[in-house]
Design a protein around this motif. Structure first.
Motif, PDB file in Angstrom:
ATOM      1  N   ALA A  65       0.873  -1.100  -0.073  1.00  0.00           N
ATOM      2  CA  ALA A  65      -0.209  -0.396   0.035  1.00  0.00           C
ATOM      3  C   ALA A  65       1.319   1.518  -0.234  1.00  0.00           C
ATOM      4  CB  ALA A  65      -0.762  -0.243   1.489  1.00  0.00           C
ATOM      5  N   ARG A  98      -1.871   0.901  -5.276  1.00  0.00           N
ATOM      6  CA  ARG A  98      -2.979   0.567  -4.295  1.00  0.00           C
ATOM      7  C   ARG A  98      -4.337   0.192  -5.674  1.00  0.00           C
ATOM      8  NH1 ARG A  98      -0.470   4.193  -1.735  1.00  0.00           N
ATOM      9  NH2 ARG A  98      -1.165   5.817  -2.863  1.00  0.00           N
ATOM     10  N   CYS A 130      -8.405   2.782   2.041  1.00  0.00           N
ATOM     11  CA  CYS A 130      -7.417   2.142   2.932  1.00  0.00           C
ATOM     12  C   CYS A 130      -8.950   1.333   3.073  1.00  0.00           C
ATOM     13  CB  CYS A 130      -6.977   2.032   4.431  1.00  0.00           C
ATOM     14  SG  CYS A 130      -8.257   3.532   4.417  1.00  0.00           S
TER      15      CYS A 130
END
Lengths: 669, 99, 388, 436
Positions: free
Chosen positions: A184, A197, A279
């Motif tokens: 990430a 990502r 996220c």
């Protein structure tokens, strides 16, 4: 009426590994004359199909009912030959394997006669043992059709998905509040230039949406019991601290800030936070370590104190996949002036720095424009004992971290594309762009005018502040082997350290799982070719960089391979354990309990009360699944009432007698 | 698939096949003669005393690398054996005839 | 200790270097080169100095001049870094460094400067002749009336003097940079004893033969031999022409037609033929780009052979017109001829591509001198050791 | 031959193919494995020992070969070539050509009497032409299946083998046969070939007798090698100075191969170590540009080799010629010193690069710019190809060493099994699994 012993003895050349030192034919000849031996053969390579067929044939045609093989280490091929013996219809434990290669030929290369003599002794001892072999049955147990995956980075996610989509259940735990791991924190990834990502999001979406996967964040393993097929794992999970309703408000209201580890300390984040946009889980989390009970006022209302209420729960799993990943090497204070000069950063930091910049912005560091930048390879990798300062555990990182060359060339190419006027230097030892498409980055960097300077590990580059009045703040000094080992001075504005990979701090987990580490401190596989993703502990599988440095592609492959192993282990819902566990002779046991005291393993042996002829007597009882067959109880028992199956005391005695025989007697036997 | 054949029909079949593969057969017959000749020559050279490959090559007037190939082949099929070394060269001698 | 200077690479690119940045220093080029040696491990020595921007070493090294661009290095370079072309560009750059006037640098890095100067000098010649020429005799060809021999000869000598001056001063700078910088003490006697090398290499380019001799591939070997032969012929052609014009101008600027046996005729024809051949071959090669040395072309690689070709052609024309007794045509061609000859000599010889005519043999000569000096330094040490 | 229906077809019986077949078979899938050679084992079975553990190669390979042969869920087809792959139903229909062995595998016992009887000797491809075998032979001592094969192109048709065969297995009447396999998923494990020994003319490969390729050296080092010891092929001398020329077939634009072949550094170092063991007096030099010992334990392996006295010289060898005794002379710049040396060795090994064995187009796939099968999702699903249900493992998907090949085999097996389950709707629980 016990069956008549018919022992087949096989001495393997091991393709020369044994026969170059040991006179195999002589050994075989002598073995022929040992009692109960019906056939003694040699073979160039017994583990080959032809060799195995020979054994099968002898069992079927000559009625051989005990097999003794002198070959490589049992760890390599004991299983192979058990299969052979079984195929021929014999109990697989009526076979004994002698490691002639490791124990004899490889250690006595200069003494052929001595080695041959030793081989005879070892083989005779094996035959002696074989006379006492009894058929054994493996311990068959139901296996939990669920696996635990530890670590929510790319390897853990991939392993979880691959296991889950084949019908097994998966418990996936991640220590931090968000999954995605190190990937990430990357931007573009080599060799395709895709956004890290984006790739990660696709994977996370599949994992998060999979009905067979249970995901726990902020969770860690606190205890492990059991064995392959039936591990009991205790998991501790911290609370999120916020709910979907109040999360945004709390995050806004929260004032306390700490350096953001997602950006390697280049920015600050609140203690209630989301590391990056997109996220997963999206719900912010409280960083309990740094929050420290500070009250937060919501809309001027009463200050609230958030509280962590950690929960503990147990899961039953058949196998455990360790995907705990890596940490970027953190240079020591002063290593290449890191921590002393503001202009020295690590490559992961630079990646985050570029990610934080606005597009079109000029490259600056610490407020100053960057005109010249140097990337130093092998920081924290390929260290040399006696040259580089050892780390806390007294060792140096003498391994290559595999990804840093391509990563740093990737960075150089990206820097050149974004800032064409930048002068870029790469200080390297060897350029290791080995993978598909990796060499293109080397070429790209060269084409872009990146200057390469080759240093030697014996004399690493010196990073020093430039004398006042110099054009640049930092001066690099390096002995360059491409320029005939002359010393060069490179004035730069920024030094980037291409740091290697080190394993995560997972000592507790390693102890709980009883897995071993290699000399590089990464987790150790059984054998890089025979069992590349398995640990010596049955049912504990490795995925990704917990095992050693890898790039994303390799982590994914390793994770999928780990998943395949889990499926093979648990797919049929049963596991087999070797029968080499303690067995109590009820007749001899009188319940002293010495064995229970000697036992190191939970629930392996216990005293139970029996009623016999109206009398209550205590006797030791073994739970085979929990016994590792270490033999501590055997030694402790005053009555010789316990034996480890397959390695009984009478077998040992027979072996010792044979070992102790005079060679002449042996030959003439 | 193979069917049980009488020796007679087998002979006929081989004859027919030889006609079919005439070019191959012709080429391999030449090769066989050559191989037999080389074998005889080399075996003659090393019948009594072991010799190294360059020595054999000089004696039979052939390139050393070709001789080595023959030596490797003869060794594999038991026609000769290694008999010690002379400097950096292993020596080869004709194997004793198996009765 | 040298300080890395990233600008040199860019500078060299202005001088026409291509691919120099691609080099990853594997050393293939140096090992394949039939002329490189431990003391002169080029082309990589040059490439590396350029990559790290070691200007001082770049200036003081003879290496670029020792290369004849056989192209083996470029043909076998695993990275396509064109080491041969880097050597070529380094020669241009060095020419710029030796030249104190700064003109060479201008000419190599700016086409406008080079063409502009050529045109300017050409026009100047035309203007001077237009202003000061003698009477135009139209009945028959009277070149010496149009341009009196003694004046032209004087101008010739003045020009030669200027050339000698510029060449001498630049050569002196070359000597200073290459022979005095590294602190090696070189006894004067070696400059004398090795002087024959200068003459030998200037006349024969003997080292070039090594390039061809080492080549295994027959086709390439023949191509290399041809290149050297044609170049030799070319050199003999313009060398001869130069000598003839400076010392025997009266033979050429004449209104007589000499008989065929006269040196004016056969020497002139020889020079003309080889000049045509050489310049034409160079240009044709650069169009075809078949051999390594012709795959890349800097403007200076075109201009010099073009000038040579034009000068030769106008020379032939002028000769023809006089033969055919065409006075005006002869005079005009003469003007055009001079308008090309003058800039070619004045600009190309000291400041342009033609400078390699003397820099290369000088470098070979200097190399020989250095080696002698080094050998002498080493001998006493060895002798001492033996005595011990 | 009857048509066969399987869950997965593995093409290529090298280490990657075998491992993938085993991983799938162990999970209970029906697997067919097609190998074009008469025996499985691939390149790995020809090797001596393997890095970084220095295990003897057959110790790792032969049991795997045996396991494949005995696995109840794996059907093995040797000496077969895949001719085409068509989409059919839920998977693919694959046309396979069974080349004639001229030996009935059901009868042959591998006794080798035919081989001893055969009068014609031919260069052994297993020994890369440096050893010999007969026109009819068992391909090598540990071959699986242990059955004879007749090379009709070198056969005299004398019939001696047929006469001596105790089980009447020799069958001159065999014809090529085509059969088809229907498979839900396909795994490509077609492996690699070395670049041509003579590809770089400056190195004289193929012309100079003592300049050889690394697989030849593997055979010399293997206990079953053609000479039974390390000798140079030019004249049978035991070499004392041996050189390795790295990047002789990789990272070289002039050869059209710009990529790194990834294994050459390690195999050169490994061979150097093995030579040091076999010939303790040998001096070994490795000429290199970058030493790429990146794998687990590899860097330490390199450092051990250095400590053992293997000489590492940084510089790309420019050319090799030979003296009158056929000793190769290597010309190289010692780039760290700027000196140019010509050094005479007894023997030179060119560390050639890897190129794909099979053209990706055979399988309806596009090659990447490097010629290997392109991997469209390298950072998401590294074994997936452009066609759904076709996966790649081992060196068919790019140069790779054995360790990585085995890991990718597991990965491809994992991907394939998920694909098969998804396609056929069979979950783990319902699958009737047969185990070895």
């Amino acid at each position: 009426m016990p069956e008549k012993l018919k022992i087949g003895v096989y001495t393997c050349y091991c393709g020369g590994n044994i026969s170059h030192t040991v006179k195999c034919e002589q050994v075989a000849k002598v073995m022929e004359s040992q009692p109960d031996v019906v056939i003694s053969r040699t073979n160039m390579s017994l583990c080959s199909d032809a060799g195995q067929s020979q054994i099968e044939q002898d069992i079927k045609e000559l009625g051989v009912n005990r097999v003794v093989i002198g070959a490589c280490a049992p760890s390599l091929h004991e299983q192979t030959f058990r299969g052979t013996v079984m195929r021929a219809g014999l109990n697989p434990f009526l076979y004994h394997h002698i490691g002639l290669r490791e124990q004899d030929s490889w250690v006595h290369t200069c003494d052929c006669d001595g080695a041959t003599c030793k081989a005879m002794h070892l083989m005779a001892a094996g035959i002696a043992k074989a006379r006492h072999l009894q058929p054994l049955e493996p311990i068959r147990l139901e296996a939990e059709k669920q696996a635990l995956v530890i670590g929510g980075g790319v390897a853990g996610l991939r392993a979880a998905l691959d296991i889950a989509r084949q019908g097994l259940r998966v418990v996936l735990i991640e220590k931090s509040p968000f999954i995605g791991g190190r990937m990430a924190q990357l931007e573009a990834v080599f060799p395709t230039g895709e956004k890290a990502r984006d790739l990660l999001c696709d994977l996370v979406k599949k994992v998060a949406g999979h009905p067979n996967i249970k995901l726990y964040t902020q969770a860690e393993v606190t205890g492990v019991t059991g064995y392959v097929g039936n591990y009991g794992v205790r998991i501790l999970q911290h609370s999120r601290g916020v709910s979907a309703e109040d999360a945004q408000a709390l995050m806004t209201a929260c004032k306390k800030e700490v350096p953001d580890e997602f950006n390697y300390g280049l920015s600050q984040r609140k203690v209630i936070y989301q590391p990056f946009e997109g996220c997963y889980p999206q719900l912010p989390a409280v960083d309990w370590e740094n929050y420290q009970g500070e009250p937060i006022s919501l809309n001027g209302g009463q200050p609230i104190v958030l509280e962590d209420a950690p929960q503990t729960f147990d899961v039953s799993v058949g196998a455990i996949v360790v995907a705990t990943g890596f940490d970027p090497y953190e240079p020591r204070q002063g290593e290449y002036s890191y921590g002393e000069l503001k202009e020295v950063v690590t490559l992961p930091q630079l990646i985050r720095h570029l990610a934080l910049m606005k597009s079109g912005e000029a490259l600056t560091w610490n407020g100053h424009p960057v005109r010249d930048v140097a990337l130093i390879h092998c920081v924290g990798s390929r260290e040399i004992e006696g040259v580089d300062e050892p780390h806390e555990d007294g060792q140096v990182n003498n391994y290559c971290s595999r990804v840093c060359c391509t990563a740093s060339l990737h960075m150089a190419v990206e820097l050149h594309e974004k800032f064409p006027a930048l002068n870029i230097y790469e200080l390297y030892q060897d350029i290791r762009t080995y993978g598909r498409g990796h060499e293109d980055y080397y070429r790209g960097a060269l084409d872009g005018g990146v200057r390469f300077v080759r240093y030697s590990g014996e004399e690493r580059p010196q990073v020093t502040p430039a004398p006042t009045g110099d054009t640049h703040p930092v001066l690099l000094r390096v002995k360059d082997s491409l320029t005939y080992n002359e010393e060069l001075e490179i004035p730069v504005d920024l030094v980037v350290l291409a740091v290697g990979m080190v394993p995560r701090q997972i000592d507790d987990l390693v102890n709980m799982l009883k897995v071993s580490r290699g000399t590089d401190r990464f987790l150790l596989e059984v054998h890089p070719k025979l069992r590349p993703v398995e640990t010596a502990v049955n049912g504990v599988i490795l995925a990704g960089t917990a095992q050693g440095p890898m790039n994303i592609q390799e982590s994914l492959s390793a994770a999928s391979a780990a998943a395949a192993k889990v499926l093979t282990l648990l797919g049929r819902g049963k596991v087999e354990l070797p029968p080499f566990v303690a067995a109590v002779d009820a007749e001899k046991c009188n319940g002293t309990g010495a064995c229970v005291e000697a036992c190191q393993y939970d629930g392996a042996i216990a005293l139970q009360t029996f009623t016999e002829n109206g009398k209550e007597i205590k006797r030791a009882v073994v739970t085979p699944a929990n016994c590792v067959g270490c033999g501590a109880c055997v030694a402790a028992c005053p009555n010789r009432a316990i034996d480890v199956q397959g390695w009984t005391l009478s077998q040992y005695e027979a072996m010792v007698d044979a070992i102790g025989m005079n060679i002449v007697d042996l030959v003439e036997a | 698939m193979t069917t049980q054949q009488t020796p007679q029909s087998r002979g006929d079949m081989l004859k027919r096949l030889r006609e079919q593969h005439a070019a191959t057969v012709e080429r391999t017959q030449v090769l066989l003669r050559e191989q037999k000749r080389v074998q005889q020559e080399i075996c003659k050279v090393i019948r009594d005393t072991p010799k190294s490959v360059p020595e054999i090559a000089a004696a039979v007037n052939m390139p050393a690398n070709e001789v080595l190939w023959y030596v490797a082949s003869f060794k594999k099929y038991g026609l000769l054996v290694e008999k010690g070394m002379c400097a950096d060269y292993p020596l080869y001698q004709k194997a004793e005839e198996k009765k | 200790m040298s300080r890395v200077d990233p600008t040199l690479l860019h500078e060299l690119k202005e001088y026409g270097a291509v691919g120099i940045e691609k080099c990853f220093n594997c050393g293939n080029c140096t090992a394949i080169c039939p002329l490189a040696s431990d003391e002169y491990p080029f082309p990589r020595s040059v490439i590396r100095r350029a990559q790290i921007g070691d200007k001082e070493r770049m200036k003081s090294q003879l290496d670029p001049w020792l290369c004849y661009y056989c192209g083996d290095c470029s043909a076998t370079c695993p990275k396509g870094a064109e080491p041969g072309e880097t050597m070529m560009a380094s020669r241009r750059w060095l020419t710029g460094q030796y030249d104190w006037t700064g003109l060479a640098r201008k000419f190599y890095t700016s086409l406008a400067w080079e063409l502009g100067s050529i045109i300017l000098v050409g026009l100047l010649v035309v203007w001077i002749i237009a202003m000061f020429h003698g009477p135009l005799v139209t009945e028959r060809v009277e070149l010496n009336t149009f341009a009196p021999l003694h004046i032209v000869h004087l101008a010739d000598w003045v020009m030669a003097g200027a050339l000698v001056f510029f060449i001498a001063t630049n050569v002196l700078r070359m000597y200073w940079l290459t022979m005095r910088r590294d602190g090696q003490k070189i006894p004067f006697k070696f400059y004398v004893t090795e002087a024959w090398q200068l003459v030998l290499h200037a006349l024969t380019q003997k080292r070039w033969a090594t390039c061809a001799a080492d080549e295994k591939d027959e086709k390439t070997r023949n191509a290399k031999r041809t290149a050297r032969t044609i170049h030799l012929l070319l050199v003999s052609g313009y060398g001869l022409m130069l000598v003839l014009i400076i010392f025997f101008l009266s033979w050429f600027q004449t209104d007589n037609i000499y008989p065929l046996w006269h040196p004016q005729r056969w020497l002139g024809y020889y020079a003309t033929v080889v000049l045509l051949l050489g310049a034409g071959w160079a240009l044709w090669g650069r169009v075809k780009k078949e051999v390594e040395m012709h795959r890349f072309s800097h403007p200076s690689d075109w201009i010099f052979p073009i000038l040579l070709l034009v000068v030769t052609l106008t020379g032939i024309l002028q000769h023809a017109f006089r033969y055919w007794d065409m006075p005006l045509a002869t005079y005009y061609t003469y003007v055009v001829h001079l308008a090309f000859t003058a800039p070619m000599l004045i600009l190309e010889v000291p400041f342009g591509k033609w400078a390699h005519l003397y820099y290369r043999p000088l470098a070979v000569y200097f190399q020989a001198v250095k080696e002698k000096a080094k050998a002498e330094q080493q001998v006493p040490e060895g002798a001492l050791a033996a005595a011990d | 031959m009857n048509n066969l229906k399987v869950d997965a077809l593995v093409i290529g019986g090298g280490i990657a193919g075998m491992q993938a077949a085993l991983d799938l078979g162990d999970q209970g899938f029906q697997v067919a494995l097609v190998e074009r050679e008469p025996s499985i084992g691939g390149k790995m079975i020809t090797l001596s020992k393997v890095f970084p553990t220095l295990d003897c190669c057959s110790c790792i390979t032969t049991p795997k070969m045996s396991a494949v042969a005995h696995h109840p869920n794996i059907t093995l087809f040797t000496y077969c070539e895949v001719q085409s792959i068509q989409e059919s139903g839920a998977g693919y229909g694959v046309a396979v050509l069974q080349k004639p062995r001229y030996v009935d595998v059901n009868k042959c016992t591998g006794c080798r009497q035919c081989e001893y009887e055969c009068p014609i000797t031919v260069p052994s491809t297993f020994d890369r032409g440096l050893g010999a075998y007969r026109a009819i032979r068992v391909p090598f001592s540990t071959a699986v299946p242990q059955k004879a094969v007749l090379d009709i192109d070198n056969c005299l048709l004398c019939g001696k083998c047929e006469k001596i065969c105790p089980v009447e297995a020799v069958d001159f009447n065999q014809q090529p046969e085509t059969f088809s396999i229907e498979a839900t998923a396909i795994l490509l494990a077609t492996g690699f070939e070395l670049t041509q020994l003579g590809a770089k003319k400056e190195y004289g490969g193929g012309k100079l007798p003592n300049v050889i390729d690394p697989l030849m050296m593997e055979r010399f080092l293997a206990p079953t090698g053609p000479y039974g010891r390390v000798l140079r092929p030019g004249d049978g001398m035991e070499p004392t100075t041996i050189a390795y020329v790295q990047c002789a077939g990789s990272r070289d634009q002039t050869q059209g191969i710009e990529y790194c072949s990834r294994v050459c550094c390690m195999y050169a170092i490994k061979q150097a170590m093995l030579i040091s063991g076999a010939l303790p007096m040998a001096e070994i030099t490795i000429y290199y540009m970058d030493i790429r010992t990146f794998g687990k334990g590899y860097e330490q392996f390199y450092q051990n080799a250095k400590a053992m006295g293997v000489e590492f010289v940084r510089g790309k060898v420019a050319s090799i010629r030979e003296d009158e005794k056929h000793n190769p002379i290597v010309k190289v710049e010692l780039t760290e010193e700027g000196r140019i040396i010509e050094r005479t060795h007894d023997m030179v090994i060119l560390s050639l690069g890897m190129i794909p064995t099979a053209s990706p187009s055979t399988f309806g796939l596009l090659p990447s710019s490097d010629g290997f099968i392109s991997l469209p999702a390298i950072n998401a699903s590294p074994s997936a190809t452009q066609r759904p249900g076709i996966f790649v493992t081992g060196a068919a998907g790019g140069p790779m060493d054995i360790v990585d090949s085995i890991v990718t085999a597991g990965a491809a097996a994992s991907e394939a099994s998920a694909y098969i389950r998804n396609k056929t709707g069979i979950g783990v629980a319902q699958r009737e699994v047969a185990y070895a």
